[in-house]
Design a protein around this motif. Structure first.
Motif, PDB file in Angstrom:
ATOM      1  N   VAL A 362      -5.231  12.936  -6.794  1.00 11.79           N
ATOM      2  CA  VAL A 362      -5.335  11.579  -7.330  1.00 11.79           C
ATOM      3  C   VAL A 362      -4.405  10.681  -6.516  1.00 11.79           C
ATOM      4  N   LEU A 363      -4.975   9.944  -5.568  1.00  3.38           N
ATOM      5  CA  LEU A 363      -4.174   9.103  -4.683  1.00  3.38           C
ATOM      6  C   LEU A 363      -3.727   7.812  -5.350  1.00  3.38           C
ATOM      7  N   ALA A 364      -4.606   7.223  -6.170  1.00  7.86           N
ATOM      8  CA  ALA A 364      -4.291   5.898  -6.714  1.00  7.86           C
ATOM      9  C   ALA A 364      -4.903   5.707  -8.089  1.00  7.86           C
ATOM     10  N   LYS A 365      -4.225   4.909  -8.887  1.00  7.55           N
ATOM     11  CA  LYS A 365      -4.785   4.424 -10.139  1.00  7.55           C
ATOM     12  C   LYS A 365      -5.559   3.143  -9.830  1.00  7.55           C
ATOM     13  N   THR A 390      -0.091   6.755  -6.772  1.00  7.77           N
ATOM     14  CA  THR A 390       0.420   7.681  -7.786  1.00  7.77           C
ATOM     15  C   THR A 390       1.533   8.550  -7.197  1.00  7.77           C
ATOM     16  N   GLU A 391       2.156   9.325  -8.070  1.00  9.14           N
ATOM     17  CA  GLU A 391       3.183  10.251  -7.594  1.00  9.14           C
ATOM     18  C   GLU A 391       2.571  11.307  -6.676  1.00  9.14           C
ATOM     19  N   ALA A 392       1.391  11.822  -7.063  1.00  8.67           N
ATOM     20  CA  ALA A 392       0.706  12.807  -6.220  1.00  8.67           C
ATOM     21  C   ALA A 392       0.305  12.191  -4.880  1.00  8.67           C
ATOM     22  N   GLY A 393      -0.111  10.913  -4.906  1.00 13.86           N
ATOM     23  CA  GLY A 393      -0.468  10.235  -3.671  1.00 13.86           C
ATOM     24  C   GLY A 393       0.731  10.050  -2.763  1.00 13.86           C
ATOM     25  N   ALA A 394       1.873   9.703  -3.358  1.00 19.81           N
ATOM     26  CA  ALA A 394       3.097   9.528  -2.578  1.00 19.81           C
ATOM     27  C   ALA A 394       3.486  10.838  -1.898  1.00 19.81           C
ATOM     28  N   GLU A 395       3.345  11.952  -2.619  1.00 20.71           N
ATOM     29  CA  GLU A 395       3.659  13.255  -2.033  1.00 20.71           C
ATOM     30  C   GLU A 395       2.673  13.611  -0.924  1.00 20.71           C
ATOM     31  N   ALA A 396       1.407  13.281  -1.153  1.00 18.07           N
ATOM     32  CA  ALA A 396       0.384  13.593  -0.147  1.00 18.07           C
ATOM     33  C   ALA A 396       0.662  12.888   1.173  1.00 18.07           C
ATOM     34  N   PHE A 397       1.261  11.701   1.111  1.00 20.60           N
ATOM     35  CA  PHE A 397       1.556  10.936   2.315  1.00 20.60           C
ATOM     36  C   PHE A 397       3.002  11.111   2.764  1.00 20.60           C
ATOM     37  N   GLY A 399       5.842  10.763   1.375  1.00 22.73           N
ATOM     38  CA  GLY A 399       6.868   9.803   0.969  1.00 22.73           C
ATOM     39  C   GLY A 399       6.892   8.534   1.786  1.00 22.73           C
ATOM     40  N   PHE A 400       5.791   8.251   2.489  1.00 19.50           N
ATOM     41  CA  PHE A 400       5.750   7.029   3.306  1.00 19.50           C
ATOM     42  C   PHE A 400       5.949   5.790   2.445  1.00 19.50           C
ATOM     43  N   TYR A 401       5.340   5.785   1.254  1.00 25.06           N
ATOM     44  CA  TYR A 401       5.503   4.696   0.304  1.00 25.06           C
ATOM     45  C   TYR A 401       5.902   5.284  -1.052  1.00 25.06           C
ATOM     46  N   PRO A 402       6.698   4.575  -1.830  1.00 26.18           N
ATOM     47  CA  PRO A 402       7.103   5.093  -3.138  1.00 26.18           C
ATOM     48  C   PRO A 402       5.979   4.987  -4.162  1.00 26.18           C
ATOM     49  N   THR A 403       6.060   5.803  -5.193  1.00 26.25           N
ATOM     50  CA  THR A 403       5.110   5.740  -6.295  1.00 26.25           C
ATOM     51  C   THR A 403       5.087   4.326  -6.877  1.00 26.25           C
ATOM     52  N   GLY A 404       3.891   3.828  -7.163  1.00 22.64           N
ATOM     53  CA  GLY A 404       3.756   2.481  -7.712  1.00 22.64           C
ATOM     54  C   GLY A 404       3.472   1.420  -6.677  1.00 22.64           C
ATOM     55  N   THR A 405       3.499   1.782  -5.393  1.00 19.07           N
ATOM     56  CA  THR A 405       3.189   0.820  -4.335  1.00 19.07           C
ATOM     57  C   THR A 405       1.725   0.378  -4.452  1.00 19.07           C
ATOM     58  N   GLU A 406       1.487  -0.911  -4.309  1.00 24.37           N
ATOM     59  CA  GLU A 406       0.112  -1.401  -4.335  1.00 24.37           C
ATOM     60  C   GLU A 406      -0.521  -1.201  -2.965  1.00 24.37           C
TER      61      GLU A 406
END
Length: 501
Positions: A362-365, A390-397, A399-406
């Motif tokens: 789940v990359l994004a809400k 999402t947090e899972a998306g942030a990990e997948a990338f 940590g390039f962007y923090p969780t909650g980044t638009e």
């Protein structure tokens, strides 16, 4: 400053007349014609976020701060900036206004070594631009043009385009010509001067339809919202044909347009990563390192329940930070799926990072503008669906962007019958465009390379993790820091382990 074409704004006849005369002007029997043409204005506010991804960069990568002062404020969650107490004049002959606002904004990052201050922000509808006094490196330059504005009658959510001067102020040439945040100028404090509204028409005299909408009773409104909201609601209303289509069934075909995140694409291709982006299996990318289109949608919809589940073909690969044939960044996204229920949902994908694959991450809400689904001409179209990492998306990338980044917004267009035609998207902006491969370059894959390595123009890329229409000023990032940010500590470790083996 080069000369700029001045574009007069046509206003409703009643509003223009009221502005030209005004209570004060009527009382001044000996006023000259020239004096009567300019009416003082006051009590205005200007709201503009510069560029969302730039704000994310400053507070994220650069570990910096925005500090509004002297009456200026910033919206919550690193939002847009508002400058207050706008005063100026309205020219009832040219139907233009010129306003200056109070408030200042300090933009500071010790990590990346910049200290910028903006003050004396001005909006000139005739010149269609935003200017500000800019202090950078201890030197102040007055009236720097930061953005051109597509002026509208309502003066709300007006499109902006960043200038070359803005790119210099913000620290990256990639900002020149990029879409800035929307601009809104409204009157917040009532005064004797009527609040003029703007129009996209260049004619100095209003058209009959405009005159009709601006009845004397409407011209007494202190803000332009009354007339603008009427026209907006009319244009946004769904086509009657939507009620004639089936309320549920299978998706015949469709596309998903998503840029992942513009700053990420810029970083990979033109930043210190000096990498390349390759789209394949039907995915395409718009020209100029633009957004990606994933085709061949399948799935189901139910307009009564407000649900949609769609899967899309195609994949995109990001490579960067090459060292003797080994890449510190090697990321592939495929099998994208979008699910919505009542306007909210998720964007998932299979993620392959340095050879390690995770399915249905789940990359994004997702958050659509409406909770309802409407079928028009046998097509369900959803534009500018907000995507939040999402947090899972942030990990997948990494940590390039923090969780909650638009991230870049998502555009969907799915047909509910084989005979339907999808709308064509522009496929060029960072925000993406709804449409099939007609809005992109190529049809069957391709590669976008770094500086001096641009590959085939056919095909495209599917990217992620970039705020709508913004670029990270990669010139401010050191190579070591950039590698850590782009790949994440986990990715760097993975590369080292693989080399050891």
């Amino acid at each position: 400053m080069s000369a700029r074409a001045r574009r007069p704004l046509a206003l409703a006849a009643a509003v223009a007349t009221a502005a030209a005369l005004g209570a004060t002007a009527l009382a001044t029997v000996g006023a000259s014609t020239a004096a009567a043409a300019e009416v003082p204005l006051s009590g205005y506010e200007l709201t503009w976020g510069i560029k969302q991804s730039y704000r994310t960069y400053v507070t994220g990568f650069a570990a910096g701060t925005f500090t509004p002062a002297d009456g200026a404020t910033q919206a919550a969650d690193n939002g847009a900036f508002t400058f207050v107490d706008g005063t100026g004049t309205y020219d009832s002959t040219a139907h233009t206004l010129d306003l200056g606002f109070k408030g200042s904004l300090s933009i500071v990052s010790k990590a990346h070594g910049f200290d910028i201050s903006l003050s004396d922000v001005k909006f000139d509808s005739a010149a269609t631009e935003i200017t500000a006094d800019v202090t950078k490196n201890g030197t102040t330059t007055d009236d720097v043009p930061l953005a051109t504005v597509t002026v509208t009658r309502a003066m709300t959510d007006m499109a902006t385009t960043l200038t070359a001067q803005a790119a210099d102020v913000l620290g990256s040439a990639s900002y020149e010509g990029a879409a800035g945040d929307p601009l809104t100028v409204v009157q917040k404090t009532a005064s004797q001067s009527p609040s003029p509204s703007a129009s996209t028409s260049a004619s100095p005299s209003p058209s009959p339809s405009t005159s009709t909408s601006a009845s004397p009773s409407q011209s007494a409104s202190p803000t332009p919202s009354a007339s603008s909201s009427s026209s907006a609601s009319t244009s946004a209303s769904p086509s009657p044909s939507g009620s004639e289509a089936a309320t549920e069934g299978e998706i015949a075909y469709g596309t998903l347009d998503w840029g992942v995140k513009q700053s990420f694409r810029t970083y990979v291709v033109d930043g210190v990563a000096q990498g390349k982006i390759t789209a394949s299996d039907g995915a395409t990318q718009a020209t100029d390192n633009g957004v990606f289109t994933f085709p061949d949608a399948s799935g189901s919809y139910d307009t009564d329940a407000g649900t949609l589940a769609a899967s899309f073909e195609g994949e995109v690969n990001f490579k960067g930070h090459e060292d003797n044939g080994t890449y510190g960044l090697d990321l592939t996204l495929s099998d994208l799926k979008a699910e919505l229920d009542g306007g909210s949902g998720e964007l998932t994908a299979d993620v392959d990072s340095l050879g390690e694959k995770s399915e249905d991450v789940v990359l994004a809400k997702l958050k659509a503008k409406s909770t309802e689904l409407t079928v028009t001409d046998d097509v369900i179209t959803l534009d500018d669906v907000t995507a939040t990492l999402t947090e899972a998306g942030a990990e997948a990338f990494g940590g390039f962007y923090p969780t909650g980044t638009e991230l870049d917004p998502v555009d969907l267009a799915v047909a509910v019958s084989e005979d339907a035609e999808l709308p064509e998207g522009d496929g060029e902006s960072g925000s993406g465009g709804t449409g099939g491969s007609s809005g992109t370059s190529g049809t069957t894959g391709g590669t976008t390379g770094g500086t001096g390595t641009t590959g085939s123009t056919t095909g495209g890329v599917s990217g992620s993790l970039a705020s709508t229409g913004s670029e990270v000023p990669v010139g401010a990032l050191g190579v070591a820091a950039a590698v850590t940010v782009a790949a994440g500590a986990g990715v760097v470790v993975a590369v080292r382990r693989r080399r050891t083996v």
